[in-house]
Design a protein around this motif. Structure first.
Motif, PDB file in Angstrom:
ATOM      1  N   MET A  28     -10.672  86.668  18.434  1.00 38.73           N
ATOM      2  CA  MET A  28     -10.929  86.599  16.987  1.00 38.73           C
ATOM      3  C   MET A  28     -12.028  85.584  16.729  1.00 38.73           C
ATOM      4  SD  MET A  28      -8.235  85.700  13.921  1.00 38.73           S
ATOM      5  CE  MET A  28      -7.354  87.230  14.162  1.00 38.73           C
ATOM      6  N   THR A  29     -12.998  85.935  15.934  1.00 38.44           N
ATOM      7  CA  THR A  29     -14.082  85.001  15.633  1.00 38.44           C
ATOM      8  C   THR A  29     -13.574  83.868  14.776  1.00 38.44           C
ATOM      9  OG1 THR A  29     -14.742  86.134  13.607  1.00 38.44           O
ATOM     10  CG2 THR A  29     -15.721  86.916  15.667  1.00 38.44           C
ATOM     11  N   SER A  30     -14.337  82.747  14.759  1.00 39.47           N
ATOM     12  CA  SER A  30     -13.904  81.599  13.971  1.00 39.47           C
ATOM     13  C   SER A  30     -13.852  81.931  12.494  1.00 39.47           C
ATOM     14  CB  SER A  30     -14.829  80.406  14.222  1.00 39.47           C
ATOM     15  OG  SER A  30     -16.152  80.715  13.863  1.00 39.47           O
ATOM     16  N   GLY A  31     -14.787  82.755  12.013  1.00 37.92           N
ATOM     17  CA  GLY A  31     -14.771  83.124  10.603  1.00 37.92           C
ATOM     18  C   GLY A  31     -13.532  83.905  10.231  1.00 37.92           C
TER      19      GLY A  31
ATOM     20  N   MET B 113       5.172  84.608  10.785  1.00 36.81           N
ATOM     21  CA  MET B 113       4.594  85.594  11.692  1.00 36.81           C
ATOM     22  C   MET B 113       4.449  86.942  10.994  1.00 36.81           C
ATOM     23  SD  MET B 113       6.134  84.839  15.498  1.00 36.81           S
ATOM     24  CE  MET B 113       7.857  84.985  15.033  1.00 36.81           C
ATOM     25  N   ALA B 114       5.373  87.257  10.087  1.00 38.70           N
ATOM     26  CA  ALA B 114       5.258  88.502   9.322  1.00 38.70           C
ATOM     27  C   ALA B 114       4.017  88.486   8.437  1.00 38.70           C
ATOM     28  CB  ALA B 114       6.512  88.712   8.461  1.00 38.70           C
ATOM     29  N   LEU B 115       3.692  87.336   7.870  1.00 41.30           N
ATOM     30  CA  LEU B 115       2.482  87.232   7.058  1.00 41.30           C
ATOM     31  C   LEU B 115       1.241  87.514   7.906  1.00 41.30           C
ATOM     32  CD1 LEU B 115       3.155  84.057   4.866  1.00 41.30           C
ATOM     33  CD2 LEU B 115       3.374  86.448   4.203  1.00 41.30           C
ATOM     34  N   VAL B 116       1.248  86.985   9.134  1.00 41.29           N
ATOM     35  CA  VAL B 116       0.122  87.249  10.031  1.00 41.29           C
ATOM     36  C   VAL B 116       0.036  88.748  10.311  1.00 41.29           C
ATOM     37  CG1 VAL B 116      -0.853  86.834  12.314  1.00 41.29           C
ATOM     38  CG2 VAL B 116       0.273  84.971  11.098  1.00 41.29           C
ATOM     39  N   ALA B 117       1.175  89.365  10.652  1.00 44.36           N
ATOM     40  CA  ALA B 117       1.179  90.797  10.950  1.00 44.36           C
ATOM     41  C   ALA B 117       0.686  91.611   9.759  1.00 44.36           C
ATOM     42  CB  ALA B 117       2.588  91.236  11.337  1.00 44.36           C
TER      43      ALA B 117
ATOM     44  N   GLY C 178     -11.381  79.587  15.915  1.00 46.54           N
ATOM     45  CA  GLY C 178     -11.237  80.875  16.585  1.00 46.54           C
ATOM     46  C   GLY C 178     -10.887  80.809  18.047  1.00 46.54           C
ATOM     47  N   ASP C 179     -10.573  79.606  18.566  1.00 48.83           N
ATOM     48  CA  ASP C 179     -10.219  79.462  19.971  1.00 48.83           C
ATOM     49  C   ASP C 179      -8.699  79.479  20.100  1.00 48.83           C
ATOM     50  OD1 ASP C 179     -10.038  78.928  22.649  1.00 48.83           O
ATOM     51  OD2 ASP C 179     -11.392  77.206  22.627  1.00 48.83           O
ATOM     52  N   ALA C 180      -8.116  80.683  20.008  1.00 50.81           N
ATOM     53  CA  ALA C 180      -6.663  80.803  19.993  1.00 50.81           C
ATOM     54  C   ALA C 180      -6.039  80.332  21.296  1.00 50.81           C
ATOM     55  CB  ALA C 180      -6.257  82.244  19.700  1.00 50.81           C
ATOM     56  N   SER C 181      -6.673  80.604  22.424  1.00 54.18           N
ATOM     57  CA  SER C 181      -6.107  80.201  23.717  1.00 54.18           C
ATOM     58  C   SER C 181      -5.983  78.683  23.800  1.00 54.18           C
ATOM     59  CB  SER C 181      -6.981  80.719  24.860  1.00 54.18           C
ATOM     60  OG  SER C 181      -6.974  82.129  24.902  1.00 54.18           O
TER      61      SER C 181
ATOM     62  N   LYS D 232       5.806  73.974  16.254  1.00 54.07           N
ATOM     63  CA  LYS D 232       6.467  75.264  16.476  1.00 54.07           C
ATOM     64  C   LYS D 232       5.885  76.324  15.548  1.00 54.07           C
ATOM     65  CE  LYS D 232      10.948  73.112  17.439  1.00 54.07           C
ATOM     66  NZ  LYS D 232      12.365  73.020  17.012  1.00 54.07           N
ATOM     67  N   ASN D 233       5.731  75.959  14.288  1.00 57.43           N
ATOM     68  CA  ASN D 233       5.201  76.885  13.297  1.00 57.43           C
ATOM     69  C   ASN D 233       3.781  77.319  13.663  1.00 57.43           C
ATOM     70  OD1 ASN D 233       5.193  78.256  10.697  1.00 57.43           O
ATOM     71  ND2 ASN D 233       3.839  76.627   9.992  1.00 57.43           N
ATOM     72  N   ASN D 234       2.958  76.345  14.020  1.00 67.66           N
ATOM     73  CA  ASN D 234       1.574  76.656  14.351  1.00 67.66           C
ATOM     74  C   ASN D 234       1.468  77.480  15.629  1.00 67.66           C
ATOM     75  OD1 ASN D 234       0.753  75.247  12.094  1.00 67.66           O
ATOM     76  ND2 ASN D 234       0.407  73.347  13.203  1.00 67.66           N
ATOM     77  N   LEU D 235       2.338  77.196  16.609  1.00 60.46           N
ATOM     78  CA  LEU D 235       2.335  77.977  17.847  1.00 60.46           C
ATOM     79  C   LEU D 235       2.717  79.425  17.553  1.00 60.46           C
ATOM     80  CD1 LEU D 235       2.123  78.238  20.902  1.00 60.46           C
ATOM     81  CD2 LEU D 235       4.487  77.384  21.070  1.00 60.46           C
ATOM     82  N   ALA D 236       3.730  79.618  16.700  1.00 62.56           N
ATOM     83  CA  ALA D 236       4.145  80.980  16.345  1.00 62.56           C
ATOM     84  C   ALA D 236       3.000  81.725  15.650  1.00 62.56           C
ATOM     85  CB  ALA D 236       5.373  80.932  15.442  1.00 62.56           C
ATOM     86  N   ILE D 237       2.291  81.051  14.753  1.00 62.99           N
ATOM     87  CA  ILE D 237       1.177  81.678  14.037  1.00 62.99           C
ATOM     88  C   ILE D 237       0.040  82.015  14.990  1.00 62.99           C
ATOM     89  CG2 ILE D 237      -0.650  81.203  12.349  1.00 62.99           C
ATOM     90  CD1 ILE D 237       1.489  79.664  10.737  1.00 62.99           C
ATOM     91  N   ALA D 238      -0.290  81.058  15.885  1.00 66.22           N
ATOM     92  CA  ALA D 238      -1.391  81.296  16.825  1.00 66.22           C
ATOM     93  C   ALA D 238      -1.089  82.472  17.742  1.00 66.22           C
ATOM     94  CB  ALA D 238      -1.653  80.032  17.641  1.00 66.22           C
ATOM     95  N   ARG D 239       0.131  82.553  18.221  1.00 67.50           N
ATOM     96  CA  ARG D 239       0.504  83.683  19.068  1.00 67.50           C
ATOM     97  C   ARG D 239       0.487  84.993  18.278  1.00 67.50           C
ATOM     98  NH1 ARG D 239       5.808  81.236  22.222  1.00 67.50           N
ATOM     99  NH2 ARG D 239       4.715  80.022  23.823  1.00 67.50           N
ATOM    100  N   ALA D 240       0.976  84.940  17.043  1.00 65.15           N
ATOM    101  CA  ALA D 240       1.001  86.158  16.227  1.00 65.15           C
ATOM    102  C   ALA D 240      -0.401  86.674  15.957  1.00 65.15           C
ATOM    103  CB  ALA D 240       1.736  85.886  14.918  1.00 65.15           C
ATOM    104  N   MET D 241      -1.357  85.765  15.812  1.00 67.63           N
ATOM    105  CA  MET D 241      -2.738  86.180  15.594  1.00 67.63           C
ATOM    106  C   MET D 241      -3.274  86.971  16.782  1.00 67.63           C
ATOM    107  SD  MET D 241      -4.123  82.720  13.679  1.00 67.63           S
ATOM    108  CE  MET D 241      -5.838  83.199  13.605  1.00 67.63           C
ATOM    109  N   ARG D 242      -2.640  86.786  17.939  1.00 69.73           N
ATOM    110  CA  ARG D 242      -3.024  87.536  19.142  1.00 69.73           C
ATOM    111  C   ARG D 242      -2.074  88.715  19.409  1.00 69.73           C
ATOM    112  NH1 ARG D 242      -4.409  83.484  23.984  1.00 69.73           N
ATOM    113  NH2 ARG D 242      -5.626  85.284  24.609  1.00 69.73           N
ATOM    114  N   GLY D 243      -1.169  88.984  18.459  1.00 69.70           N
ATOM    115  CA  GLY D 243      -0.262  90.117  18.601  1.00 69.70           C
ATOM    116  C   GLY D 243       1.024  89.816  19.331  1.00 69.70           C
TER     117      GLY D 243
END
Length: 276
Positions: free
Chosen positions: A1-4, A236-240, A181-184, A204-215
């Motif tokens: 995912m790009t930074s933008g 995570m549902a919001l991300v999905a 945009g550096d999810a890894s 925990k919240n941020n880790l869940a969001i970052a992983r969700a952004m990668r599916g």
């Protein structure tokens, strides 16, 4: 995912999304409280509004006491009254007794007020020999705002080296990496934060969001309560949903509601909106 795209998604998620220093009064302890011991027991009593009332009375009784104004500013910041904190800290800075640490705290107030020009001015006015984790964290946030990632990384590294609360410093560094945009790298940084402090819910919240952004919609390890589970699944549902995966969003919202139906109304409202 790009930074933008990452920044747009983070912004679209709203207040329940990535949690960083901007949402909290002091992810690292303010140097002016720790070093000077200014009413530390009262400031850390767990009753921020009670601390505000105490220091309001003390400041009114001794209007020339800069220490009371300083403590009042920190108390108001912790209580969430940022404008009152701004007024009190500006009064401190107008006095001859102002210190470089006061400028750092004024910078954090400006960050939380989204006044980045003032935050930058505070960092620019700091003396070069002030070497604290708090100063480094402020400079990292200002660099993030300017999208100067190399300067941000250097400042986060300094903050981490000097921080007593290393998990909080790592959490904020992870948010920076996710925003660019550096999810890894963000995921690895949040995992480091949780290895340092397994109870830090923001990480925990941020880790869940970052992983969700990668599916990846699996819950992080160490979820301690049904409420935590519900909040994480809701976010995570919001991300999905933002990614266009309505089926996954629906599944996560249903699980959030099942996890904590009495106290997690946001998931119910989000699911109703999705169904409509």
């Amino acid at each position: 995912m790009t930074s933008g795209k990452a920044a747009l998604l983070i912004a679209a998620l709203g207040l329940s999304a990535c949690q960083s220093v901007s949402q909290f009064a002091d992810p690292l302890a303010p140097d002016i409280v720790r070093e000077a011991g200014l009413g530390e027991q009262i400031l850390n009593s767990g009753d921020p509004n009670g601390a505000v009332r105490y220091f309001e009375r003390a400041a009114a009784a001794t209007p020339d006491d800069v220490a009371m104004q300083r403590s009042l500013a920190i108390a108001n910041m912790r209580a969430g009254d940022l404008r009152a904190a701004e007024r009190a800290m500006d009064a401190v800075l107008a006095s001859d007794a102002a210190t470089p640490q006061d400028r750092v705290e004024r910078g954090f107030i400006a960050v939380r007020l989204d006044d980045w020009e003032r935050a930058g001015a505070m960092t620019a006015a700091l003396p070069p020999d002030l070497d604290t984790a708090r100063r480094a964290l402020l400079e990292a946030l200002v660099a993030d705002r300017a999208r100067d990632w190399s300067a941000a990384d250097a400042a986060y590294a300094r903050a981490l080296a000097g921080a007593e609360n290393k998990a909080a410093a790592l959490n904020n560094w992870g948010v920076s990496r996710l925003a660019r945009g550096d999810a890894s790298a963000a995921i690895a940084t949040f995992e480091r934060a949780l290895a340092t402090d397994p109870k830090l819910f923001a990480a925990k919240n941020n880790l869940a969001i970052a992983r969700a952004m990668r599916g990846d919609y699996a819950l992080p390890d160490g979820v301690e309560s049904d409420r935590e589970r519900a909040v994480l699944q809701h976010n995570m549902a919001l991300v999905a949903q933002r990614k266009g995966d309505a089926a996954e969003a629906r599944r996560l919202l249903e699980r959030a509601i099942a996890a904590h139906p009495q106290h997690y109304r946001a998931a119910v409202e989000q699911l109703a909106a999705l169904e409509n």
